[in-house]
Enzyme design. Structure first.
Site, PDB file in Angstrom:
ATOM      1  N   ASP A  35       0.856  -1.192   0.000  1.00 45.20           N
ATOM      2  CA  ASP A  35       0.000   0.000   0.000  1.00 45.20           C
ATOM      3  C   ASP A  35       0.889   1.237   0.000  1.00 45.20           C
ATOM      4  O   ASP A  35       1.981   1.215   0.575  1.00 45.20           O
ATOM      5  CB  ASP A  35      -0.894   0.008   1.263  1.00 45.20           C
ATOM      6  CG  ASP A  35      -2.179   0.800   1.071  1.00 45.20           C
ATOM      7  OD1 ASP A  35      -2.084   2.023   0.869  1.00 45.20           O
ATOM      8  OD2 ASP A  35      -3.259   0.202   1.104  1.00 45.20           O
ATOM      9  N   TYR A 149     -12.666   6.820 -12.549  1.00 45.83           N
ATOM     10  CA  TYR A 149     -12.759   5.565 -11.778  1.00 45.83           C
ATOM     11  C   TYR A 149     -13.373   4.465 -12.645  1.00 45.83           C
ATOM     12  O   TYR A 149     -12.799   3.381 -12.784  1.00 45.83           O
ATOM     13  CB  TYR A 149     -13.623   5.828 -10.550  1.00 45.83           C
ATOM     14  CG  TYR A 149     -13.799   4.653  -9.618  1.00 45.83           C
ATOM     15  CD1 TYR A 149     -12.733   4.148  -8.870  1.00 45.83           C
ATOM     16  CD2 TYR A 149     -15.055   4.057  -9.446  1.00 45.83           C
ATOM     17  CE1 TYR A 149     -12.907   3.083  -7.993  1.00 45.83           C
ATOM     18  CE2 TYR A 149     -15.230   2.994  -8.560  1.00 45.83           C
ATOM     19  CZ  TYR A 149     -14.160   2.514  -7.840  1.00 45.83           C
ATOM     20  OH  TYR A 149     -14.337   1.461  -6.960  1.00 45.83           O
TER      21      TYR A 149
HETATM   22  P1  NAD Z   1      -9.834   2.257   0.448  1.00 44.87           P
HETATM   23  O1  NAD Z   1      -9.576   3.630  -0.057  1.00 44.87           O
HETATM   24  O2  NAD Z   1     -10.150   2.069   1.887  1.00 44.87           O
HETATM   25  O3  NAD Z   1      -8.625   1.296   0.106  1.00 44.87           O
HETATM   26  C1  NAD Z   1      -7.845   1.426  -1.055  1.00 44.87           C
HETATM   27  C2  NAD Z   1      -6.408   1.222  -0.667  1.00 44.87           C
HETATM   28  O4  NAD Z   1      -5.573   1.291  -1.840  1.00 44.87           O
HETATM   29  C3  NAD Z   1      -5.887   2.309   0.288  1.00 44.87           C
HETATM   30  O5  NAD Z   1      -5.245   1.724   1.401  1.00 44.87           O
HETATM   31  C4  NAD Z   1      -4.912   3.122  -0.565  1.00 44.87           C
HETATM   32  O6  NAD Z   1      -3.901   3.726   0.189  1.00 44.87           O
HETATM   33  C5  NAD Z   1      -4.417   2.059  -1.530  1.00 44.87           C
HETATM   34  N1  NAD Z   1      -3.871   2.579  -2.787  1.00 44.87           N
HETATM   35  C6  NAD Z   1      -4.466   3.444  -3.647  1.00 44.87           C
HETATM   36  N2  NAD Z   1      -3.649   3.692  -4.690  1.00 44.87           N
HETATM   37  C7  NAD Z   1      -2.533   2.945  -4.488  1.00 44.87           C
HETATM   38  C8  NAD Z   1      -1.319   2.774  -5.222  1.00 44.87           C
HETATM   39  N3  NAD Z   1      -1.107   3.405  -6.383  1.00 44.87           N
HETATM   40  N4  NAD Z   1      -0.374   1.925  -4.733  1.00 44.87           N
HETATM   41  C9  NAD Z   1      -0.571   1.272  -3.554  1.00 44.87           C
HETATM   42  N5  NAD Z   1      -1.697   1.408  -2.822  1.00 44.87           N
HETATM   43  C10 NAD Z   1      -2.665   2.243  -3.286  1.00 44.87           C
HETATM   44  O7  NAD Z   1     -11.033   1.656  -0.447  1.00 44.87           O
HETATM   45  P2  NAD Z   1     -11.826   0.261  -0.326  1.00 44.87           P
HETATM   46  O8  NAD Z   1     -13.248   0.560  -0.131  1.00 44.87           O
HETATM   47  O9  NAD Z   1     -11.150  -0.633   0.606  1.00 44.87           O
HETATM   48  O10 NAD Z   1     -11.667  -0.297  -1.803  1.00 44.87           O
HETATM   49  C11 NAD Z   1     -10.717  -1.295  -2.124  1.00 44.87           C
HETATM   50  C12 NAD Z   1     -10.901  -1.764  -3.551  1.00 44.87           C
HETATM   51  O11 NAD Z   1     -12.216  -2.308  -3.711  1.00 44.87           O
HETATM   52  C13 NAD Z   1     -10.747  -0.659  -4.582  1.00 44.87           C
HETATM   53  O12 NAD Z   1     -10.081  -1.183  -5.708  1.00 44.87           O
HETATM   54  C14 NAD Z   1     -12.175  -0.305  -4.922  1.00 44.87           C
HETATM   55  O13 NAD Z   1     -12.283   0.198  -6.225  1.00 44.87           O
HETATM   56  C15 NAD Z   1     -12.866  -1.653  -4.785  1.00 44.87           C
HETATM   57  N6  NAD Z   1     -14.292  -1.499  -4.516  1.00 44.87           N
HETATM   58  C16 NAD Z   1     -14.745  -1.137  -3.274  1.00 44.87           C
HETATM   59  C17 NAD Z   1     -16.098  -1.000  -3.058  1.00 44.87           C
HETATM   60  C18 NAD Z   1     -16.655  -0.659  -1.701  1.00 44.87           C
HETATM   61  O14 NAD Z   1     -17.876  -0.550  -1.561  1.00 44.87           O
HETATM   62  N7  NAD Z   1     -15.866  -0.498  -0.665  1.00 44.87           N
HETATM   63  C19 NAD Z   1     -17.010  -1.185  -4.110  1.00 44.87           C
HETATM   64  C20 NAD Z   1     -16.510  -1.525  -5.364  1.00 44.87           C
HETATM   65  C21 NAD Z   1     -15.158  -1.693  -5.550  1.00 44.87           C
END
Ligand code: NAD
Ligand code: UDP
Length: 330
Positions: A35, A149
């Site tokens: 991360d 996105y």
């Molecule tokens: P979040 O923001 O809590 O977690 C995302 C993580 O990715 C963070 O810790 C961030 O620091 C890290 N990150 C971002 N860019 C990065 C990079 N270039 N290199 C390394 N780390 C990086 O979000 P989340 O809700 O946990 O989502 C996680 C994944 O699930 C994402 O890919 C998101 O698109 C997908 N998603 C989530 C949901 C939801 O409802 N939570 C729905 C659809 C898809």
């Protein structure tokens, strides 16, 4: 005794990534968490640091990634995920969905690892088919504010299928619908932390538009179970994972008012551009192929989530934006 499996989880310090780390540790895996902390935080995984079968790499996945030793699985979850996050860092969002997945797939090819990518219901855009089935191609505005996105995630799916068909990499695609639970960031702008944060701070709840738009909320443990089953399955086509229990945002606000016992009221603000009007997963595929369906009702899940938010300190409750996005803007 069989050799311990090794899994790389990108986005591991985020909401979903941290719960996945917990699950794979519990299953006996060696977990390599990666991360760059742009929207995640170490607090979510600090309880794992003392474990021998856990390591953390502070690294931007959009740059070259290197992991020594064997790898059996890669979960690509790194990406800003809330509308306000990806509006603040649109280029980073596009990069992690394109360059980031390219790096993960390249690594998977060398290591002969199986890759699972976090796709999203957002690839359906403002859907014209309801509920959304996996064979619906979506209705996305590529140049709208959410395009950074949605299109990154659509590209990510295309790149993943290309590595599967051209290079024979084993791939899995989960299309995640709105998921909630402990460790969401209170200030990430998503509707559940927004409403609970407002209730806890004694502010009115901000419903965007007239609140007739719908979402279907899945509790995090159900999602994690679906992802685990998909990863272990032999199914390489996209699978929706979400809870089909659909609710309007206005009714959702009323549920949060009841849950928190706040005396605050609902106030109405402008609907963001291209905000999808309806969203509900068709989960027939997950039921048939993974024998999966959600188990946690919204009332149970909301209670568990509220209990978590109540443990936050007054400073954490007032925190508006503790991220230094500027350092990542390129
Ligand atoms: P979040 O923001 O809590 O977690 C995302 C993580 O990715 C963070 O810790 C961030 O620091 C890290 N990150 C971002 N860019 C990065 C990079 N270039 N290199 C390394 N780390 C990086 O979000 P989340 O809700 O946990 O989502 C996680 C994944 O699930 C994402 O890919 C998101 O698109 C997908 N998603 C989530 C949901 C939801 O409802 N939570 C729905 C659809 C898809
Ligand atoms: N929303 C709202 N008030 C808020 C935050 C969000 O009414 O303070 C609405 C938003 O416009 C959308 C829904 O809640 O219709 C879900 O928004 P979220 O950002 O959680 O997820 P997404 O739109 O990506 O599904």
């Amino acid at each position: 005794m069989s050799e311990q499996k090794r899994i790389l989880i990108t986005g591991a310090a985020g909401f979903l990534g941290s719960h996945l780390c917990d699950r794979f540790i519990a299953e006996g895996f060696h977990v390599i968490a990666m991360d760059n902390l742009i929207t995640g935080r170490l607090k979510n995984i600090e309880h794992l640091f003392k474990l021998e079968n856990f390591e953390f790499y502070n690294c931007d996945v959009s740059n070259f990634i290197h992991v020594p030793g064997k790898l059996d699985y890669i979960l690509h979850f790194a990406s800003p995920a809330s509308p306000i996050d990806y509006l603040k860092i649109p280029i980073q969002t596009l990069k992690v969905g394109s360059l980031g997945i390219h790096n993960c797939l390249g690594l998977a090819r060398v290591k002969k690892a199986r890759v699972l990518i976090a796709s999203t219901s957002e690839i359906y855009g403002d859907p014209l088919v309801h509920p959304q089935t996996e064979d619906y191609w979506g209705n996305v505005n590529p140049i709208g504010p959410r395009g950074v996105y949605d299109e990154a995630k659509r590209f990510q799916e295309a790149m993943t299928m290309a590595y599967h068909t051209f290079h024979g990499v084993e791939t899995r695609i989960v299309r995640i619908f709105n998921t909630y639970g402990p460790r969401m960031r209170l200030n990430d702008g998503r509707v559940l932390p927004a409403f609970i944060g407002q209730a806890l701070r004694g502010e009115d709840l901000t419903v965007f538009g007239d609140g007739s738009q719908t979402r279907s909320f899945c509790y995090v443990s159900d999602l994690v179970e679906g992802i685990y089953r998909l990863l272990m399955s032999d199914y390489d086509q996209p699978v929706n994972i979400g809870n089909p229990d659909e609710i309007s945002i206005k009714d959702f606000a009323e549920e949060i008012i009841k849950l928190t016992g706040t005396n605050q009221k609902v106030i109405y603000k402008e609907l963001p551009t291209n905000d999808p009007k309806r969203r509900k997963p068709d989960i027939t595929r997950a039921k048939e192929i993974l024998k999966w369906s959600p188990k946690v009702s919204r009332s149970e899940g909301l209670k568990l989530t509220y209990d978590y938010f109540k443990t936050l300190t007054p400073e954490e409750l007032r925190e508006v934006d503790h991220y230094n996005f500027d350092k990542y803007i390129k």
